[in-house]
Motif scaffolding. Structure first.
Motif, short mmCIF file in Angstrom:
data_model
loop_
_atom_site.label_atom_id
_atom_site.label_comp_id
_atom_site.label_asym_id
_atom_site.label_seq_id
_atom_site.Cartn_x
_atom_site.Cartn_y
_atom_site.Cartn_z
N TRP A 12 0.83 -1.18 0.00
CA TRP A 12 0.00 0.00 0.00
C TRP A 12 0.87 1.25 0.00
O TRP A 12 2.03 1.22 0.40
CB TRP A 12 -0.96 0.03 1.18
CG TRP A 12 -0.33 -0.24 2.52
CD1 TRP A 12 -0.29 -1.44 3.16
CD2 TRP A 12 0.37 0.68 3.35
NE1 TRP A 12 0.39 -1.31 4.35
CE2 TRP A 12 0.81 -0.01 4.49
CE3 TRP A 12 0.67 2.03 3.25
CZ2 TRP A 12 1.53 0.58 5.52
CZ3 TRP A 12 1.39 2.63 4.26
CH2 TRP A 12 1.80 1.90 5.38
N LEU A 13 0.28 2.31 -0.48
CA LEU A 13 0.89 3.64 -0.44
C LEU A 13 -0.22 4.59 -0.03
O LEU A 13 -1.31 4.57 -0.62
CB LEU A 13 1.42 4.04 -1.82
CG LEU A 13 1.70 5.53 -2.01
CD1 LEU A 13 2.95 5.93 -1.24
CD2 LEU A 13 1.83 5.87 -3.47
N LEU A 37 -3.69 0.46 -3.21
CA LEU A 37 -3.55 -0.88 -2.65
C LEU A 37 -3.21 -1.86 -3.76
O LEU A 37 -3.77 -1.79 -4.85
CB LEU A 37 -4.85 -1.34 -1.99
CG LEU A 37 -5.39 -0.52 -0.84
CD1 LEU A 37 -6.78 -1.02 -0.47
CD2 LEU A 37 -4.47 -0.61 0.34
N SER A 38 -2.33 -2.78 -3.49
CA SER A 38 -2.07 -3.87 -4.41
C SER A 38 -1.67 -5.08 -3.58
O SER A 38 -1.34 -4.97 -2.41
CB SER A 38 -0.97 -3.52 -5.43
OG SER A 38 0.26 -3.34 -4.76
N GLY A 39 -1.69 -6.23 -4.19
CA GLY A 39 -1.30 -7.42 -3.45
C GLY A 39 -1.77 -8.68 -4.14
O GLY A 39 -2.32 -8.65 -5.25
N VAL A 40 -1.54 -9.78 -3.46
CA VAL A 40 -1.91 -11.09 -3.98
C VAL A 40 -2.78 -11.78 -2.95
O VAL A 40 -2.40 -11.94 -1.79
CB VAL A 40 -0.65 -11.95 -4.26
CG1 VAL A 40 -1.05 -13.34 -4.70
CG2 VAL A 40 0.23 -11.26 -5.30
N ALA A 41 -3.98 -12.18 -3.37
CA ALA A 41 -4.90 -12.92 -2.50
C ALA A 41 -4.93 -14.37 -2.96
O ALA A 41 -4.87 -14.66 -4.15
CB ALA A 41 -6.30 -12.33 -2.58
N ILE A 42 -5.01 -15.28 -2.02
CA ILE A 42 -5.11 -16.70 -2.33
C ILE A 42 -6.58 -17.07 -2.28
O ILE A 42 -7.16 -17.17 -1.20
CB ILE A 42 -4.26 -17.53 -1.35
CG1 ILE A 42 -2.81 -17.08 -1.44
CG2 ILE A 42 -4.42 -19.02 -1.64
CD1 ILE A 42 -1.92 -17.65 -0.36
#
Length: 130
Positions: A12-13, A37-42
């Protein structure tokens, strides 16, 4: 509905947005912030048939706690006594996007894949600023 709670990573920023020329912010509550927001969800959705597509509703709600606590501490945003409030982010404009990155099929690969049948971004609540 499947609520996603497992994340391989979230980034996040959060930073104050740029002011217009000669714009003055009298109080921190008038300052606008940019949140990315960015990311990897399983997601881990498993089918139960080799002949029928699985239709599953998936809800993805990233945690804003770390980003918002960082902003409160970094820019000395005044807060009530601890444990007497909940930190939230008021959104004026947003641009959500999601992408599926991998599919695993243990059986034959006939009709394997994924599709997004409906996109319902609805992650927000409403309330009154006290």
């Amino acid at each position: 509905m499947k609520e996603i709670s497992s994340y391989a990573g979230q980034n996040w920023l959060i930073t104050p947005s740029a002011l217009a020329l000669n714009e003055h912010v009298a109080h921190i509550r008038d300052q606008r912030f940019l949140l990315v927001l960015s990311g990897v969800a399983i997601v881990d959705v498993k089918g139960n048939s080799e002949a029928v597509w699985l239709h599953e509703t998936v809800s993805l709600r990233p945690s804003l706690d770390d980003a918002l606590n960082y902003a409160v501490n970094r820019w000395q945003i005044p807060t009530p006594p601890p444990n007497s409030y909940k930190i939230e982010f008021e959104t004026e404009e947003w641009a959500p996007f999601a992408s599926l990155s991998s599919v695993f099929n243990q059986g034959q690969s006939i009709n394997s894949g994924f599709a997004v049948d409906t996109w319902r971004p609805n992650p927000f609540a409403s309330g009154t600023d006290v």
